[in-house]
Design a protein around this motif. Structure first.
Motif, short mmCIF file in Angstrom:
data_model
loop_
_atom_site.label_atom_id
_atom_site.label_comp_id
_atom_site.label_asym_id
_atom_site.label_seq_id
_atom_site.Cartn_x
_atom_site.Cartn_y
_atom_site.Cartn_z
N PRO A 88 0.97 -1.16 -0.01
CA PRO A 88 -0.14 -0.03 -0.09
C PRO A 88 0.73 1.23 0.14
N GLY A 89 0.56 2.32 -0.78
CA GLY A 89 1.15 3.51 -0.67
C GLY A 89 2.19 3.71 -1.74
N THR A 90 1.92 2.57 -2.77
CA THR A 90 3.10 2.70 -3.88
C THR A 90 2.44 3.17 -5.15
N ALA A 91 2.35 2.41 -6.20
CA ALA A 91 1.63 2.54 -7.31
C ALA A 91 0.30 2.97 -7.58
N ALA A 92 -0.53 2.27 -6.52
CA ALA A 92 -1.81 2.42 -6.34
C ALA A 92 -2.22 4.05 -6.08
N THR A 93 -1.40 4.75 -5.29
CA THR A 93 -1.78 6.05 -5.04
C THR A 93 -1.68 7.29 -6.40
N TYR A 94 -1.16 6.56 -7.66
CA TYR A 94 -1.06 7.80 -8.87
C TYR A 94 -2.40 7.47 -9.55
N ARG A 95 -2.53 8.73 -10.20
CA ARG A 95 -3.76 8.87 -10.97
C ARG A 95 -3.45 8.10 -12.31
N THR A 96 -4.48 7.42 -12.83
CA THR A 96 -3.99 6.81 -13.99
C THR A 96 -4.53 7.53 -15.15
N ILE A 97 -3.72 7.62 -16.21
CA ILE A 97 -3.90 8.79 -17.40
C ILE A 97 -4.19 7.72 -18.55
N PRO A 98 -5.20 8.05 -19.17
CA PRO A 98 -5.37 7.68 -20.71
C PRO A 98 -4.46 7.82 -21.93
N MET A 99 -3.89 6.98 -22.48
CA MET A 99 -2.85 7.55 -23.43
C MET A 99 -3.20 6.87 -25.06
N LEU A 100 -3.00 7.90 -26.03
CA LEU A 100 -3.27 7.24 -27.43
C LEU A 100 -2.29 7.52 -28.32
N HIS A 101 -2.21 6.72 -29.40
CA HIS A 101 -1.07 6.94 -30.30
C HIS A 101 -1.89 7.05 -31.63
N ASP A 102 -1.79 8.05 -32.28
CA ASP A 102 -2.46 8.44 -33.57
C ASP A 102 -4.02 8.11 -33.37
N GLY A 103 -4.70 8.36 -32.31
CA GLY A 103 -6.05 8.19 -32.02
C GLY A 103 -6.37 6.83 -31.40
N VAL A 104 -5.39 5.90 -31.21
CA VAL A 104 -5.83 4.75 -30.82
C VAL A 104 -5.23 4.47 -29.31
N PRO A 105 -5.93 3.87 -28.41
CA PRO A 105 -5.34 3.82 -27.13
C PRO A 105 -4.38 2.88 -27.00
N ILE A 106 -3.51 3.21 -26.22
CA ILE A 106 -2.29 2.04 -25.81
C ILE A 106 -2.12 2.14 -24.45
N ILE A 107 -1.13 1.22 -23.93
CA ILE A 107 -0.87 0.93 -22.58
C ILE A 107 -1.80 1.23 -21.55
N ARG A 108 -3.05 0.63 -21.65
CA ARG A 108 -4.48 1.05 -21.04
C ARG A 108 -4.30 0.76 -19.54
N GLY A 109 -4.41 1.83 -18.76
CA GLY A 109 -4.51 1.88 -17.24
C GLY A 109 -3.02 1.85 -16.67
N GLU A 110 -1.93 1.98 -17.53
CA GLU A 110 -0.58 1.97 -16.95
C GLU A 110 0.37 3.33 -16.91
N ALA A 111 -0.26 4.35 -17.64
CA ALA A 111 0.40 5.62 -17.53
C ALA A 111 -0.12 6.25 -16.15
N LYS A 112 0.60 6.88 -15.55
CA LYS A 112 0.41 7.71 -14.22
C LYS A 112 1.00 8.83 -14.05
N LEU A 113 -0.01 9.96 -13.36
CA LEU A 113 0.33 11.25 -13.22
C LEU A 113 1.28 11.30 -11.92
N ILE A 114 2.51 11.57 -11.86
CA ILE A 114 3.32 11.75 -10.70
C ILE A 114 4.16 13.16 -10.66
#
Length: 274
Positions: free
Chosen positions: A25-51
């Motif tokens: 607890p208190g590691t990666a789970a505390t970061y906000r997840t950021i949606p990411m697209l490449h040329d309009g297509v979603p990629i690495i779903r749920g893994e980009a984080k705002l830190i």
């Protein structure tokens, strides 16, 4: 029971059960997840984080999403790497830069180890893949395009690199890397300012501007950290956007800068002014 004891208990339990030591607890789970697209297509779903206001992505996942090649881990040096046909990237947790084709891209908040995975800022990674980054206020990142990254040997002008590394080394030997980059920023800010000469050597050699030119220390070979700082600056690293002057206020004999120029920041022993 204190949180410290609970955490220690979890560590012991993890060792006994063979669980990942960083998945607490208190590691990666505390970061906000950021949606990411490449040329309009979603990629690495749920893994980009705002830190710390920076979008971070897992190194392996983003390399596999954006390029064709092998992702490797060197356990001895604790370094992640991507090796493609025309692109090689290395990332070492704790460093404030990543290396791509011999180019040095600034990661001011550092490369991170989160839950046992290497996380890197998206902007330098996108730059390595020749892509542009667009930040949407709705908390979404879009990547577009792609291209071949010029090799460092071809990108860095040897004369400019040598002069910039020498002045950084002479002016800030022993200073932290951020302070070295800030000194390099002053030189490049002057190059881009109409009130100063328009080349790195001419800015450095302008009469009465830099004490290492007067006392001869500019002729010494630059340190490895100074060369690193110079490459980071030439590839866009910015610590101070508009500083044109700096001094060590503790030993400065002339106080004109402090009295006449607006203060910007202090890094290490140097104070910077616009």
């Amino acid at each position: 029971m204190s949180f410290r004891r609970i955490r220690q208990g979890l560590l012991v339990l993890g060792l006994l059960l063979g669980l990942p030591l960083f998945a607490l607890p208190g590691t990666a789970a505390t970061y906000r997840t950021i949606p990411m697209l490449h040329d309009g297509v979603p990629i690495i779903r749920g893994e980009a984080k705002l830190i710390d206001s920076v979008t971070y992505v897992p190194f392996r996942a983003v390399c596999e999403a954006l390029g064709e090649g092998d992702v490797l881990w060197d356990d001895r040096s604790k370094t992640a790497s991507f090796v493609g046909q025309a692109l090689t990237i290395t990332a070492h947790p704790g460093d404030c830069y990543l290396v791509a084709n011999g180019r040095y891209f600034f990661c001011r908040e550092g490369i991170k180890n989160i839950a046992g995975r290497v996380y890197v800022p998206i902007r330098p990674m996108a730059k390595a893949f020749g892509m542009t980054v667009t930040w949407d206020p709705s908390y979404r990142v879009s990547l577009n395009g792609g291209g071949v990254l010029t090799e460092g040997e071809a990108y860095y002008d040897s004369v400019e690199l040598d002069w910039l590394a020498r002045i950084i080394s002479a002016e800030s030997r022993g200073e932290p890397l951020l302070g070295m980059i800030a000194v390099g920023n002053v030189v490049l800010n002057r190059v881009n300012d109409a009130r100063f000469p328009d080349s790195i050597p001419d800015v450095i050699l302008e009469k009465g501007q830099f004490s290492p030119v007067r006392n001869g220390t500019i002729d010494r070979l630059p340190t490895a950290n100074a060369i690193l700082a110079a490459k980071l600056c030439l590839d866009g690293a910015v610590v101070t956007e508009d500083a044109l002057f700096f001094c060590n206020t503790a030993i400065a004999a002339n106080t004109w800068i402090q009295q006449n120029r607006p203060y910007r920041m202090t890094v290490g022993n140097h104070t910077f002014y616009a």
